[in-house]
Design a protein around this motif. Structure first.
Motif, PDB file in Angstrom:
ATOM      1  N   LYS A   1      -2.360  -4.551  -6.851  1.00 45.97           N
ATOM      2  CA  LYS A   1      -1.454  -3.437  -6.537  1.00 45.97           C
ATOM      3  C   LYS A   1      -1.584  -2.982  -5.091  1.00 45.97           C
ATOM      4  O   LYS A   1      -0.596  -2.578  -4.466  1.00 45.97           O
ATOM      5  CB  LYS A   1      -1.746  -2.252  -7.471  1.00 45.97           C
ATOM      6  CG  LYS A   1      -1.389  -2.479  -8.932  1.00 45.97           C
ATOM      7  CD  LYS A   1      -1.813  -1.276  -9.765  1.00 45.97           C
ATOM      8  CE  LYS A   1      -1.556  -1.485 -11.237  1.00 45.97           C
ATOM      9  NZ  LYS A   1      -2.028  -0.325 -12.038  1.00 45.97           N
ATOM     10  N   SER A   2      -2.803  -3.028  -4.556  1.00 44.07           N
ATOM     11  CA  SER A   2      -3.033  -2.541  -3.188  1.00 44.07           C
ATOM     12  C   SER A   2      -2.723  -3.590  -2.134  1.00 44.07           C
ATOM     13  O   SER A   2      -2.573  -3.270  -0.961  1.00 44.07           O
ATOM     14  CB  SER A   2      -4.488  -2.085  -3.022  1.00 44.07           C
ATOM     15  OG  SER A   2      -5.364  -3.197  -3.109  1.00 44.07           O
TER      16      SER A   2
ATOM     17  N   LYS B   1      -6.337   5.287   3.660  1.00 45.19           N
ATOM     18  CA  LYS B   1      -5.408   6.058   2.839  1.00 45.19           C
ATOM     19  C   LYS B   1      -6.017   7.365   2.351  1.00 45.19           C
ATOM     20  O   LYS B   1      -5.328   8.212   1.788  1.00 45.19           O
ATOM     21  CB  LYS B   1      -4.975   5.227   1.615  1.00 45.19           C
ATOM     22  CG  LYS B   1      -3.998   4.115   1.942  1.00 45.19           C
ATOM     23  CD  LYS B   1      -2.621   4.648   2.304  1.00 45.19           C
ATOM     24  CE  LYS B   1      -1.902   5.200   1.089  1.00 45.19           C
ATOM     25  NZ  LYS B   1      -0.576   5.738   1.437  1.00 45.19           N
TER      26      LYS B   1
ATOM     27  N   TRP C   1      -8.386   7.593   0.038  1.00 42.74           N
ATOM     28  CA  TRP C   1      -8.842   7.546  -1.360  1.00 42.74           C
ATOM     29  C   TRP C   1     -10.346   7.740  -1.418  1.00 42.74           C
ATOM     30  O   TRP C   1     -10.867   8.245  -2.409  1.00 42.74           O
ATOM     31  CB  TRP C   1      -8.473   6.190  -1.993  1.00 42.74           C
ATOM     32  CG  TRP C   1      -7.000   5.915  -2.005  1.00 42.74           C
ATOM     33  CD1 TRP C   1      -5.980   6.846  -1.976  1.00 42.74           C
ATOM     34  CD2 TRP C   1      -6.373   4.632  -2.025  1.00 42.74           C
ATOM     35  NE1 TRP C   1      -4.766   6.195  -1.982  1.00 42.74           N
ATOM     36  CE2 TRP C   1      -4.970   4.851  -2.014  1.00 42.74           C
ATOM     37  CE3 TRP C   1      -6.848   3.319  -2.066  1.00 42.74           C
ATOM     38  CZ2 TRP C   1      -4.058   3.802  -2.039  1.00 42.74           C
ATOM     39  CZ3 TRP C   1      -5.931   2.280  -2.090  1.00 42.74           C
ATOM     40  CH2 TRP C   1      -4.555   2.526  -2.072  1.00 42.74           C
TER      41      TRP C   1
ATOM     42  N   TYR D   1       1.785   2.303  -3.502  1.00 41.93           N
ATOM     43  CA  TYR D   1       0.727   2.326  -4.515  1.00 41.93           C
ATOM     44  C   TYR D   1      -0.186   3.524  -4.338  1.00 41.93           C
ATOM     45  O   TYR D   1      -0.712   3.777  -3.257  1.00 41.93           O
ATOM     46  CB  TYR D   1      -0.099   1.032  -4.426  1.00 41.93           C
ATOM     47  CG  TYR D   1      -1.368   1.060  -5.256  1.00 41.93           C
ATOM     48  CD1 TYR D   1      -1.322   1.224  -6.634  1.00 41.93           C
ATOM     49  CD2 TYR D   1      -2.615   0.924  -4.654  1.00 41.93           C
ATOM     50  CE1 TYR D   1      -2.479   1.244  -7.395  1.00 41.93           C
ATOM     51  CE2 TYR D   1      -3.782   0.942  -5.400  1.00 41.93           C
ATOM     52  CZ  TYR D   1      -3.708   1.099  -6.774  1.00 41.93           C
ATOM     53  OH  TYR D   1      -4.857   1.127  -7.518  1.00 41.93           O
ATOM     54  N   THR D   2      -0.367   4.249  -5.439  1.00 44.21           N
ATOM     55  CA  THR D   2      -1.357   5.325  -5.495  1.00 44.21           C
ATOM     56  C   THR D   2      -2.219   5.073  -6.724  1.00 44.21           C
ATOM     57  O   THR D   2      -1.692   4.920  -7.826  1.00 44.21           O
ATOM     58  CB  THR D   2      -0.692   6.705  -5.613  1.00 44.21           C
ATOM     59  OG1 THR D   2       0.151   6.913  -4.485  1.00 44.21           O
ATOM     60  CG2 THR D   2      -1.747   7.805  -5.673  1.00 44.21           C
TER      61      THR D   2
ATOM     62  N   VAL E   1       0.823  -1.204   0.000  1.00 46.95           N
ATOM     63  CA  VAL E   1       0.000   0.000   0.000  1.00 46.95           C
ATOM     64  C   VAL E   1       0.861   1.259   0.000  1.00 46.95           C
ATOM     65  O   VAL E   1       0.534   2.248  -0.632  1.00 46.95           O
ATOM     66  CB  VAL E   1      -0.951   0.001   1.212  1.00 46.95           C
ATOM     67  CG1 VAL E   1      -1.761   1.283   1.254  1.00 46.95           C
ATOM     68  CG2 VAL E   1      -1.881  -1.192   1.141  1.00 46.95           C
TER      69      VAL E   1
ATOM     70  N   ALA F   1      -8.656   1.766   1.373  1.00 51.68           N
ATOM     71  CA  ALA F   1      -8.957   3.013   0.670  1.00 51.68           C
ATOM     72  C   ALA F   1      -9.405   4.105   1.637  1.00 51.68           C
ATOM     73  O   ALA F   1      -9.041   5.278   1.496  1.00 51.68           O
ATOM     74  CB  ALA F   1     -10.034   2.757  -0.392  1.00 51.68           C
TER      75      ALA F   1
ATOM     76  N   LEU G   1     -10.218  -3.932   0.324  1.00 52.39           N
ATOM     77  CA  LEU G   1      -9.811  -2.745  -0.426  1.00 52.39           C
ATOM     78  C   LEU G   1     -10.473  -1.495   0.124  1.00 52.39           C
ATOM     79  O   LEU G   1      -9.839  -0.433   0.223  1.00 52.39           O
ATOM     80  CB  LEU G   1     -10.169  -2.910  -1.907  1.00 52.39           C
ATOM     81  CG  LEU G   1      -9.940  -1.682  -2.806  1.00 52.39           C
ATOM     82  CD1 LEU G   1      -8.456  -1.332  -2.866  1.00 52.39           C
ATOM     83  CD2 LEU G   1     -10.503  -1.932  -4.201  1.00 52.39           C
TER      84      LEU G   1
END
Length: 212
Positions: free
Chosen positions: A191-192, A207, A209, A148-149, A145, A204, A200
């Motif tokens: 990716k996450s 983070k 998001w 990853y963006t 994490v 999210a 997820l």
């Protein structure tokens, strides 16, 4: 021009952070060494970002946050701390601070955090803080994490997933095929480091998001 307020009762720290940011012409920096100085400042100015040490004299950042909430003052807050106890980090995340950096992290994490919060409107957890935050919710994917963006398109899909939309519904909204959306979903999970969509969504939210 963004107004930053740095609150720390150690002048060497406020001077060090100010020096770190000195080359960035976008920031106007004010410093204080006592929470009363911050409270006086807030009588006439609202900062774009408050950067604060967790411990200030006989108070903590949580006390300052409670004061701000009482006064209905709302702006991003970045907390840095020497404490890595999970309960302190948990309290800070519960208080919905915009960023957490521990003093075990590298100094450049402050610049990364400021950029993430002010330019990308995203929460920021330093590597050490993020490991602690993810351990609180049982996630073991911190290393992935951190690096990853989501791309703009991936972020768009994450937002739709957070609203409960299916791959078919997302495909219809984005005028793409279901197979394309399914592939993108799998790539986002990979990716996450998330194991499923529910996992997820936790990542999210932590983070920044998604905000709801």
């Amino acid at each position: 021009m963004k107004n930053l307020y740095i609150l720390d009762d150690h002048p060497i720290i406020t001077e060090g952070i100010t020096q770190l940011l000195a080359n960035n012409q976008q920031y106007q920096i004010t410093t204080g060494h006592h929470y009363s100085e911050l409270y006086n400042y807030l009588n006439h100015t609202t900062p774009d970002l408050l950067i604060i040490d967790y411990e200030i004299q006989d108070k903590t950042a949580l006390d300052v946050i409670a004061y701000l909430q009482q006064k209905s003052l709302h702006f991003p807050i970045l907390v840095y701390t020497m404490h890595t106890e999970f309960w302190i980090i948990k309290l800070l995340t519960k208080a919905e601070v915009s960023g957490i950096i521990t003093k075990n992290d590298k100094i450049e994490e402050i610049e990364k955090a400021i950029k993430s919060i002010l330019e990308e409107n995203s929460k920021y957890y330093s590597p050490t803080a993020l490991h602690i935050v993810l351990s609180i919710v049982g996630d073991q994917s911190a290393a992935k994490v951190i690096n990853y963006t989501p791309s703009p398109r991936e972020n768009e899909i994450i937002q739709m997933l957070s609203c409960g939309l299916t791959s078919d519904e997302i495909a219809h909204k984005l005028n793409l095929s279901k197979n394309t959306i399914d592939t993108m979903r799998k790539n986002i999970l990979l990716k996450s480091g998330a194991t499923n969509v529910s996992h997820l969504m936790r990542i999210a939210f932590l983070k920044g998001w998604i905000t709801k």
